[in-house]
Design an enzyme around this catalytic site. Structure first.
Site, PDB file in Angstrom:
ATOM      1  CB  SER A 189       7.300 -11.282   0.849  1.00 44.06           C
ATOM      2  OG  SER A 189       7.680 -10.340  -0.128  1.00 44.06           O
ATOM      3  CG  HIS A 233       3.822  -8.281  -1.321  1.00 42.15           C
ATOM      4  ND1 HIS A 233       3.804  -7.352  -0.319  1.00 42.15           N
ATOM      5  CD2 HIS A 233       4.961  -9.010  -1.149  1.00 42.15           C
ATOM      6  CE1 HIS A 233       4.883  -7.508   0.445  1.00 42.15           C
ATOM      7  NE2 HIS A 233       5.599  -8.502  -0.050  1.00 42.15           N
ATOM      8  CG  ASP A 247       1.959  -4.460  -1.294  1.00 41.55           C
ATOM      9  OD1 ASP A 247       1.899  -4.646  -2.531  1.00 41.55           O
ATOM     10  OD2 ASP A 247       2.229  -5.376  -0.494  1.00 41.55           O
TER      11      ASP A 247
END
Ligand SMILES: *[C@@H]1O[C@H](CO)[C@@H](O)[C@H](O)[C@H]1NC(C)=O
Length: 280
Positions: free
Chosen positions: A49, A259, A256
Site C-alpha cells: 500500500s 501509511h 492510521d
C-alpha cells in the site's frame, strides 16, 4: 503589386493551410492524452500500500484529492494504464491497479518530478511510470508464477517495448511480512529470489532495484505486526548486485499508524530520485 507584397500573399496562402493542419494534429494528439508518445525512461513501481499510495486517503473512505505541486501532472510524465496504454500520469497514480482500495498519493509522481528537475536527468527525457503495487500483499504473493508477479512482468514487458527503456524497479513492500516471524526471517532470501527472477524474466540482468526500508508494521484484526525490526534487518541484509536502499523510517506517518502521509510521500519520491540519480 510590389514583389515583396506578392511574396507575402503567396506565403500566407501556402502557410495558412499547413499551420491549420499542424494545429489540428496537435489538438488531436492532446485529446488522445499523449497516448501516442513513448517514454525514454521507464520505472516499475511495485510493492504494497505505501507504494500504491495512501497519502490523503487514510481517514474515511475517500481520498482528499490534495495534489501538492511536486505531484502535479506534466507532459513529460506518462503512466502505463491498467489497459496497457501510455497516458499522461496523474494522482492517484495507482488508480485501477491497486484493486479494491482507496488510493491516494504515493511516491511515483514526486519521484518523476524530482528526476525531471535534476540537472543530471538526460535532456528531453520522458518518464514512464508503471504502477504495479497491491495493498496488503506479503512478499510470498510476489514469487514467480503468482498473480502479482506475472501482472508486473507483463506490464513491464509492454512498457519496455519500443523506445521505452526500463531504468529501475522501485520496491516498497514488507509491512505484511511483519505479522509472522517465519515470514520476517525468510524476507532477505525471498527478496533475493524475486530480484533474480525479475531480472531473468525481463532479460535485464543488471536492472537497478531501489528498495525502500519499511517504516511501519501491518495491522491484522486489532494487532500490529511484531516483527518490524526483523524485516528491516533482513531488508538491509539483501545481497544482490545493483540494489539501492532508501529508508522510509522517520518520515511522517498518518493517524492510521501504517501509511505515509502525502508530505511523506513527496519526501520519499525525492529520496528515490536522488538514489536513482546517484547511479547515473
Ligand atoms: C496472497 O497470498 C494469499 C495466500 O496464498 C492468497 O490467499 C491471496 O489471494 C494472495 N493475494 C494476492 C493479491 O495475490
Amino acid at each position: 503589386m510590389e514583389p515583396a507584397a506578392a511574396a507575402t500573399t503567396l506565403w500566407r496562402a501556402r502557410a495558412l493551410p499547413i499551420l491549420l493542419a499542424m494545429l489540428a494534429a496537435a489538438v488531436a494528439a492532446s485529446a488522445r492524452g499523449g497516448a501516442e508518445r513513448a517514454p525514454t525512461l521507464v520505472f516499475i513501481l511495485a510493492g504494497q500500500s505505501n507504494m500504491g499510495g495512501r497519502g490523503g486517503a487514510t481517514s474515511g473512505n475517500r481520498w482528499d484529492g490534495v495534489v501538492p505541486p511536486e505531484c502535479a501532472p506534466s507532459p513529460r510524465t506518462l503512466r502505463l494504464s491498467p489497459s496497457l496504454r501510455w497516458e499522461e500520469a496523474r494522482e492517484p497514480l495507482h488508480a485501477g491497479v491497486d484493486a479494491g482500495n482507496v488510493v491516494g498519493v504515493g511516491p511515483g509522481m514526486p519521484f518523476a518530478h524530482a528526476l525531471l528537475r535534476s540537472p543530471a536527468c538526460p535532456r528531453g527525457a520522458v518518464v514512464g511510470l508503471v504502477p504495479c503495487a497491491q495493498g496488503g500483499t506479503p512478499i510470498a504473493n510476489w514469487s514467480r508464477g503468482s498473480e502479482m508477479y506475472e501482472r508486473m512482468v507483463a506490464r513491464a514487458r509492454v512498457a519496455g517495448a519500443g523506445t521505452g527503456r526500463v531504468a529501475a524497479l522501485l520496491w516498497f513492500q514488507g509491512e505484511a511480512d511483519t505479522l509472522r516471524r517465519e515470514d520476517a526471517l525468510a524476507y532477505a532470501g525471498r527478496m533475493e529470489a524475486f530480484v533474480r527472477d525479475v531480472r531473468r524474466d525481463l532479460a535485464l540482468p543488471n536492472l537497478l532495484v531501489i528498495q525502500v526500508g519499511i517504516a511501519t508494521a501491518q495491522w491484522q484484526g486489532n494487532q500490529q505486526g511484531k516483527w518490524l525490526d526483523l524485516v528491516r534487518k533482513q531488508q538491509r541484509a539483501v545481497r544482490v548486485p545493483n540494489l539501492k536502499y532508501v529508508d522510509a523510517m522517520g518520515l511522517p506517518i498518518a493517524n492510521d499508524i501504517t501509511h505515509l502521509t502525502t508530505q511523506a510521500q513527496v519526501r520519499l519520491g525525492k529520496m528515490l530520485a536522488a538514489a536513482y540519480i546517484s547511479t547515473l
